[in-house]
Write a protein that holds these residues in place. Sequence first.
Motif, PDB file in Angstrom:
ATOM      1  N   GLY A  70       0.886  -1.106   0.205  1.00  0.00           N
ATOM      2  CA  GLY A  70      -0.056   0.018   0.151  1.00  0.00           C
ATOM      3  C   GLY A  70       0.947   1.067  -0.077  1.00  0.00           C
ATOM      4  O   GLY A  70       0.431   2.222  -0.715  1.00  0.00           O
ATOM      5  N   LYS A  71       1.724   1.159   0.812  1.00  0.00           N
ATOM      6  CA  LYS A  71       2.730   2.308   0.929  1.00  0.00           C
ATOM      7  C   LYS A  71       3.571   2.579  -0.385  1.00  0.00           C
ATOM      8  O   LYS A  71       3.635   3.658  -0.984  1.00  0.00           O
ATOM      9  CB  LYS A  71       3.770   2.400   2.046  1.00  0.00           C
ATOM     10  N   LEU A  72       3.945   1.405  -0.981  1.00  0.00           N
ATOM     11  CA  LEU A  72       4.672   1.620  -2.247  1.00  0.00           C
ATOM     12  C   LEU A  72       3.629   1.938  -3.509  1.00  0.00           C
ATOM     13  O   LEU A  72       4.137   2.811  -4.280  1.00  0.00           O
ATOM     14  CB  LEU A  72       5.338   0.024  -2.667  1.00  0.00           C
ATOM     15  N   ALA A  73       2.450   1.612  -3.527  1.00  0.00           N
ATOM     16  CA  ALA A  73       1.489   2.010  -4.118  1.00  0.00           C
ATOM     17  C   ALA A  73       1.323   3.546  -4.083  1.00  0.00           C
ATOM     18  O   ALA A  73       0.979   4.291  -5.524  1.00  0.00           O
ATOM     19  CB  ALA A  73       0.091   1.322  -4.259  1.00  0.00           C
ATOM     20  N   VAL A  74       1.070   4.138  -3.162  1.00  0.00           N
ATOM     21  CA  VAL A  74       0.794   5.382  -2.714  1.00  0.00           C
ATOM     22  C   VAL A  74       2.260   6.142  -3.419  1.00  0.00           C
ATOM     23  O   VAL A  74       2.042   7.412  -4.106  1.00  0.00           O
ATOM     24  CB  VAL A  74       0.741   5.877  -1.398  1.00  0.00           C
ATOM     25  N   ILE A  75       3.335   5.853  -3.116  1.00  0.00           N
ATOM     26  CA  ILE A  75       4.433   6.581  -3.622  1.00  0.00           C
ATOM     27  C   ILE A  75       4.642   6.433  -5.183  1.00  0.00           C
ATOM     28  O   ILE A  75       4.854   7.477  -5.662  1.00  0.00           O
ATOM     29  CB  ILE A  75       5.833   5.892  -2.878  1.00  0.00           C
ATOM     30  N   ARG A  76       4.393   5.506  -5.869  1.00  0.00           N
ATOM     31  CA  ARG A  76       4.170   5.191  -7.034  1.00  0.00           C
ATOM     32  C   ARG A  76       2.927   5.737  -8.027  1.00  0.00           C
ATOM     33  O   ARG A  76       2.938   6.017  -9.069  1.00  0.00           O
ATOM     34  CB  ARG A  76       4.362   3.604  -7.584  1.00  0.00           C
ATOM     35  N   GLY A  77       2.050   6.202  -7.021  1.00  0.00           N
ATOM     36  CA  GLY A  77       0.776   6.741  -7.677  1.00  0.00           C
ATOM     37  C   GLY A  77      -0.081   5.765  -8.477  1.00  0.00           C
ATOM     38  O   GLY A  77      -0.559   6.214  -9.416  1.00  0.00           O
ATOM     39  N   VAL A  78       0.006   4.445  -7.964  1.00  0.00           N
ATOM     40  CA  VAL A  78      -0.864   3.500  -8.625  1.00  0.00           C
ATOM     41  C   VAL A  78      -1.705   2.641  -7.506  1.00  0.00           C
ATOM     42  O   VAL A  78      -1.329   3.044  -6.453  1.00  0.00           O
ATOM     43  CB  VAL A  78       0.140   2.345  -9.405  1.00  0.00           C
ATOM     44  N   THR A  79      -2.559   1.810  -7.994  1.00  0.00           N
ATOM     45  CA  THR A  79      -3.229   0.901  -7.098  1.00  0.00           C
ATOM     46  C   THR A  79      -2.520   0.008  -6.516  1.00  0.00           C
ATOM     47  O   THR A  79      -1.484  -0.591  -7.192  1.00  0.00           O
ATOM     48  CB  THR A  79      -4.534   0.471  -7.511  1.00  0.00           C
ATOM     49  N   THR A  80      -2.776  -0.687  -5.435  1.00  0.00           N
ATOM     50  CA  THR A  80      -2.127  -1.718  -4.912  1.00  0.00           C
ATOM     51  C   THR A  80      -2.469  -3.163  -5.982  1.00  0.00           C
ATOM     52  O   THR A  80      -1.385  -3.867  -6.076  1.00  0.00           O
ATOM     53  CB  THR A  80      -2.546  -2.374  -3.569  1.00  0.00           C
ATOM     54  N   LYS A  81      -3.494  -3.150  -6.497  1.00  0.00           N
ATOM     55  CA  LYS A  81      -3.813  -4.069  -7.685  1.00  0.00           C
ATOM     56  C   LYS A  81      -2.799  -4.235  -8.628  1.00  0.00           C
ATOM     57  O   LYS A  81      -2.607  -5.192  -9.350  1.00  0.00           O
ATOM     58  CB  LYS A  81      -5.564  -3.906  -7.996  1.00  0.00           C
ATOM     59  N   GLN A  82      -2.635  -2.868  -9.050  1.00  0.00           N
ATOM     60  CA  GLN A  82      -1.448  -2.669  -9.912  1.00  0.00           C
ATOM     61  C   GLN A  82      -0.079  -3.349  -9.775  1.00  0.00           C
ATOM     62  O   GLN A  82       0.674  -3.592 -10.777  1.00  0.00           O
ATOM     63  CB  GLN A  82      -1.435  -1.122 -10.700  1.00  0.00           C
TER      64      GLN A  82
END
Length: 93
Positions: A70-82
Amino acid sequence: IPSPKSFQPNGASEEALRCEIKELKQKDLALDQEIAQLLSEGYSLEELDKHISLLHEYNEIKDAGQMLLGKLAVIRGVTTKQLYPEYDLELSD
């Protein structure tokens, strides 16, 4: 501010408690029956305790992994699913 339950007549709250107690007793009986069945299938209580302990540990690790994704997704600006395909994860993981 008093809760809405505080305005219920005592009879109604007592009846709700009786129902809840009855449901809990039924769940307790069902769990006892499930334990008895597992014991009759050859499982030991120690084995069941170990399995439960391992499941708790697995869930804690999974929760930590989900948090990191979840944190990585926020940093990258994507969804966790992606992120799942990138790490060879199934959506059911």
